[in-house]
Design a protein around this motif. Structure first.
Motif, PDB file in Angstrom:
ATOM      1  N   VAL A   1      41.464 -10.732 -10.165  1.00  0.00           N
ATOM      2  CA  VAL A   1      40.200 -10.309 -10.763  1.00  0.00           C
ATOM      3  C   VAL A   1      39.792 -11.254 -11.872  1.00  0.00           C
ATOM      4  N   PHE A   2      40.723 -11.615 -12.750  1.00  0.00           N
ATOM      5  CA  PHE A   2      40.421 -12.536 -13.843  1.00  0.00           C
ATOM      6  C   PHE A   2      39.969 -13.890 -13.303  1.00  0.00           C
ATOM      7  N   ASN A   3      40.672 -14.384 -12.279  1.00  0.00           N
ATOM      8  CA  ASN A   3      40.295 -15.677 -11.694  1.00  0.00           C
ATOM      9  C   ASN A   3      38.892 -15.620 -11.105  1.00  0.00           C
ATOM     10  N   GLY A   4      38.596 -14.538 -10.388  1.00  0.00           N
ATOM     11  CA  GLY A   4      37.265 -14.404  -9.808  1.00  0.00           C
ATOM     12  C   GLY A   4      36.186 -14.232 -10.853  1.00  0.00           C
ATOM     13  N   ALA A   5      36.499 -13.497 -11.921  1.00  0.00           N
ATOM     14  CA  ALA A   5      35.513 -13.242 -12.974  1.00  0.00           C
ATOM     15  C   ALA A   5      35.157 -14.491 -13.752  1.00  0.00           C
ATOM     16  N   SER A   6      36.024 -15.492 -13.734  1.00  0.00           N
ATOM     17  CA  SER A   6      35.747 -16.730 -14.471  1.00  0.00           C
ATOM     18  C   SER A   6      34.518 -17.455 -13.931  1.00  0.00           C
ATOM     19  N   ALA A   7      34.143 -17.137 -12.690  1.00  0.00           N
ATOM     20  CA  ALA A   7      32.971 -17.770 -12.088  1.00  0.00           C
ATOM     21  C   ALA A   7      31.683 -16.994 -12.347  1.00  0.00           C
ATOM     22  N   VAL A   8      31.789 -15.862 -13.050  1.00  0.00           N
ATOM     23  CA  VAL A   8      30.635 -15.000 -13.314  1.00  0.00           C
ATOM     24  C   VAL A   8      30.362 -14.971 -14.810  1.00  0.00           C
ATOM     25  N   LYS A   9      29.144 -15.258 -15.212  1.00  0.00           N
ATOM     26  CA  LYS A   9      28.787 -15.261 -16.631  1.00  0.00           C
ATOM     27  C   LYS A   9      29.000 -13.861 -17.220  1.00  0.00           C
ATOM     28  N   GLY A  10      29.833 -13.798 -18.283  1.00  0.00           N
ATOM     29  CA  GLY A  10      30.124 -12.508 -18.917  1.00  0.00           C
ATOM     30  C   GLY A  10      30.864 -11.553 -18.014  1.00  0.00           C
TER      31      GLY A  10
ATOM     32  N   LEU B   1      34.919 -11.438  -5.588  1.00  0.00           N
ATOM     33  CA  LEU B   1      35.348 -10.277  -6.358  1.00  0.00           C
ATOM     34  C   LEU B   1      35.248  -9.004  -5.530  1.00  0.00           C
ATOM     35  N   ARG B   2      34.215  -8.898  -4.711  1.00  0.00           N
ATOM     36  CA  ARG B   2      34.108  -7.723  -3.847  1.00  0.00           C
ATOM     37  C   ARG B   2      35.316  -7.624  -2.919  1.00  0.00           C
ATOM     38  N   ALA B   3      35.765  -8.781  -2.412  1.00  0.00           N
ATOM     39  CA  ALA B   3      36.941  -8.781  -1.533  1.00  0.00           C
ATOM     40  C   ALA B   3      38.186  -8.327  -2.290  1.00  0.00           C
ATOM     41  N   ILE B   4      38.342  -8.790  -3.535  1.00  0.00           N
ATOM     42  CA  ILE B   4      39.498  -8.394  -4.340  1.00  0.00           C
ATOM     43  C   ILE B   4      39.463  -6.894  -4.613  1.00  0.00           C
TER      44      ILE B   4
ATOM     45  N   SER C   1      27.189  -7.800 -23.102  1.00  0.00           N
ATOM     46  CA  SER C   1      27.146  -8.640 -21.908  1.00  0.00           C
ATOM     47  C   SER C   1      27.523  -7.885 -20.641  1.00  0.00           C
ATOM     48  N   ILE C   2      28.208  -6.752 -20.787  1.00  0.00           N
ATOM     49  CA  ILE C   2      28.663  -6.041 -19.603  1.00  0.00           C
ATOM     50  C   ILE C   2      27.513  -5.497 -18.774  1.00  0.00           C
ATOM     51  N   ARG C   3      26.367  -5.225 -19.414  1.00  0.00           N
ATOM     52  CA  ARG C   3      25.261  -4.604 -18.700  1.00  0.00           C
ATOM     53  C   ARG C   3      24.751  -5.502 -17.568  1.00  0.00           C
ATOM     54  N   GLY C   4      24.403  -6.741 -17.889  1.00  0.00           N
ATOM     55  CA  GLY C   4      23.929  -7.633 -16.848  1.00  0.00           C
ATOM     56  C   GLY C   4      25.040  -8.144 -15.964  1.00  0.00           C
ATOM     57  N   ALA C   5      26.250  -8.200 -16.524  1.00  0.00           N
ATOM     58  CA  ALA C   5      27.364  -8.771 -15.772  1.00  0.00           C
ATOM     59  C   ALA C   5      27.843  -7.869 -14.647  1.00  0.00           C
ATOM     60  N   VAL C   6      27.610  -6.570 -14.741  1.00  0.00           N
ATOM     61  CA  VAL C   6      28.056  -5.658 -13.682  1.00  0.00           C
ATOM     62  C   VAL C   6      27.416  -6.030 -12.358  1.00  0.00           C
ATOM     63  N   SER C   7      26.097  -6.225 -12.359  1.00  0.00           N
ATOM     64  CA  SER C   7      25.414  -6.580 -11.106  1.00  0.00           C
ATOM     65  C   SER C   7      25.844  -7.955 -10.621  1.00  0.00           C
ATOM     66  N   ARG C   8      26.049  -8.888 -11.565  1.00  0.00           N
ATOM     67  CA  ARG C   8      26.501 -10.226 -11.144  1.00  0.00           C
ATOM     68  C   ARG C   8      27.910 -10.166 -10.570  1.00  0.00           C
ATOM     69  N   THR C   9      28.743  -9.332 -11.157  1.00  0.00           N
ATOM     70  CA  THR C   9      30.114  -9.197 -10.660  1.00  0.00           C
ATOM     71  C   THR C   9      30.126  -8.603  -9.253  1.00  0.00           C
ATOM     72  N   LEU C  10      29.357  -7.539  -9.054  1.00  0.00           N
ATOM     73  CA  LEU C  10      29.299  -6.909  -7.741  1.00  0.00           C
ATOM     74  C   LEU C  10      28.622  -7.794  -6.707  1.00  0.00           C
TER      75      LEU C  10
END
Length: 401
Positions: free
Chosen positions: A334-343, A222-225, A208-217
């Motif tokens: 980071v964890f709080n922000g990541a909860s809004a991003v799939k994977g 998350l960018r602000a954090i 899941s990390i492959r597609g999630a990297v672009s979604r996270t960025l």
């Protein structure tokens, strides 16, 4: 961690293990993080003696931190993609073996180049370990204990900064800088043995990390954090990497006094590292603003209080307390922000590792340039400027709520 009412944990991706073994495994993973991050930062505490022993300038010795951190920043995410789906017993044990070998090379190296090779070996392993240890720990405990397991593992990262380096400084003062890396090699070997015994042959998919990297960025919060992390950590390590020569040249302190100051810094940080949790649960944003303000203030007043040993103790206590809390607060954000991003959990963690280490390297690089060209007196105020920029970014964004 509280024990479950049953005697075993059963996970979809791995074997059933006892409560006692899972607790030992989580503690071993935390100690592994402590070993890796202590290795990364240890030149900070023995910088003058390393520079003298290797016959290089203070700035050049500081680049042992810079190169290490930049390599971690470049390799954390891609290497986690490659190795993250391996059997976790094999992966964690192999990474600790590399840490042990790298520290052994550093201990035995006759000159700067081989020391750098030893550091590169450890740097290639730390990003993968840091990124995967938390996920591994979460799979070794029951669902209700996963947040606690995560805190324990990241506690190893924080304690390396606030406790590992001061302890290494004391060893270096009495036995020389090489003895510090020999001790880290032994510690890594001990952790390797514990991991081989305690961590089961669990396999965790990281696809899941492959597609999630672009979604996270792509997530503005998350960018602000990540931006706050970059600024604050750069500022902290710009000063911290060269604190030993600063205290020697500006505050005119002896090696014994420097060790005491680092222990004060570390002791204050240990307290806040474990005490900040309940306050962060009530108001994460307020905690971030308060501790970042404390960090900025302690760096700004450093030159003014350098003439007074008592005031320097106060400044170091405030600095250590502020930094001890920051990794916990930033990772929680980071964890709080990541909860809004799939994977997003794995991806956000690996990106945060990269940003954190890039900031360490950037801070050490700027500090090295300053100390080589202008001396150490300008380091605290430049450091404070970066931290102040991070504070402004916290106040401008809602991502830390």
């Amino acid at each position: 961690m509280h024990s479950n009412t049953t005697n075993t944990h059963s996970h979809a991706h791995g074997p059933t293990i006892s409560n006692a073994r899972s607790v030992v495994a989580v503690l071993a993973l935390s100690l592994g993080c402590f070993s890796f991050v202590s290795t990364e930062l240890m030149p900070v505490g023995v910088l003058p003696s390393m520079a003298a022993g290797l016959k290089v300038s203070l700035g050049t010795a500081g680049y042992l931190v810079t190169c290490f951190a930049f390599l971690v920043a470049l390799t954390a995410t891609p290497l986690t993609r490659v190795f993250g789906s391996m059997n976790r017993k094999v992966l964690m044990a192999s990474l600790l073996a590399v840490c042990c070998l790298g520290n052994l090379v550093t201990y035995l190296a006759p000159g700067y180049f081989l020391v750098l090779i030893g550091r590169i070996m450890v740097a290639a392993a730390i990003g993968v370990f840091w990124s995967t240890a938390v996920v591994t720990a979460a799979h070794l405990v029951s669902a209700r204990n996963r947040i606690r397991a995560t805190s324990v593992v990241f506690g190893g990262v924080s304690l390396a900064t606030v406790l590992g380096v001061p302890a290494g400084t004391l060893i270096g003062e009495h036995e020389g800088w090489r003895a510090v890396f020999a001790a880290l090699a032994v510690l890594s070997l001990v952790v390797f043995i514990i991991i081989v015994w305690s961590v089961p042959a669990v396999k965790i998919s990281n696809s899941s990390i492959r597609g999630a990297v672009s979604r996270t960025l792509g997530n503005s919060g998350l960018r602000a954090i990540f931006g706050v992390t970059a600024l604050v950590v750069t500022g902290n390590f710009l000063a911290y990497t060269y604190i030993a020569p600063y205290l020697k040249q500006i505050a005119h302190q002896s090696a014994a006094q420097i060790s005491v100051m680092l222990l004060i810094y570390g002791g204050a940080g240990v307290i806040t590292n474990f005490a900040i949790g309940p306050f962060a649960a009530k108001s994460l944003r307020a905690c971030l603003i308060i501790v970042t303000t404390m960090l900025t203030a302690s760096l700004l007043i450093m030159n003014m209080v350098a003439v007074s040993g008592t005031l320097m103790v106060v400044a170091f206590g405030i600095w250590g307390a502020a930094y001890g809390a920051l990794p916990v607060l930033l990772q929680t954000s980071v964890f709080n922000g990541a909860s809004a991003v799939k994977g997003g959990a794995d991806a956000a963690t690996s990106i945060n590792v990269a940003v954190f280490n890039a900031a360490i390297g950037f801070g050490a690089l700027i500090g090295g340039l300053l100390i080589n060209n202008m001396g150490p007196a300008y380091i605290p105020v430049v450091s404070a400027g970066f931290v102040l920029a991070g504070l402004i970014l916290i106040m401008m964004t809602r991502a830390t709520r």
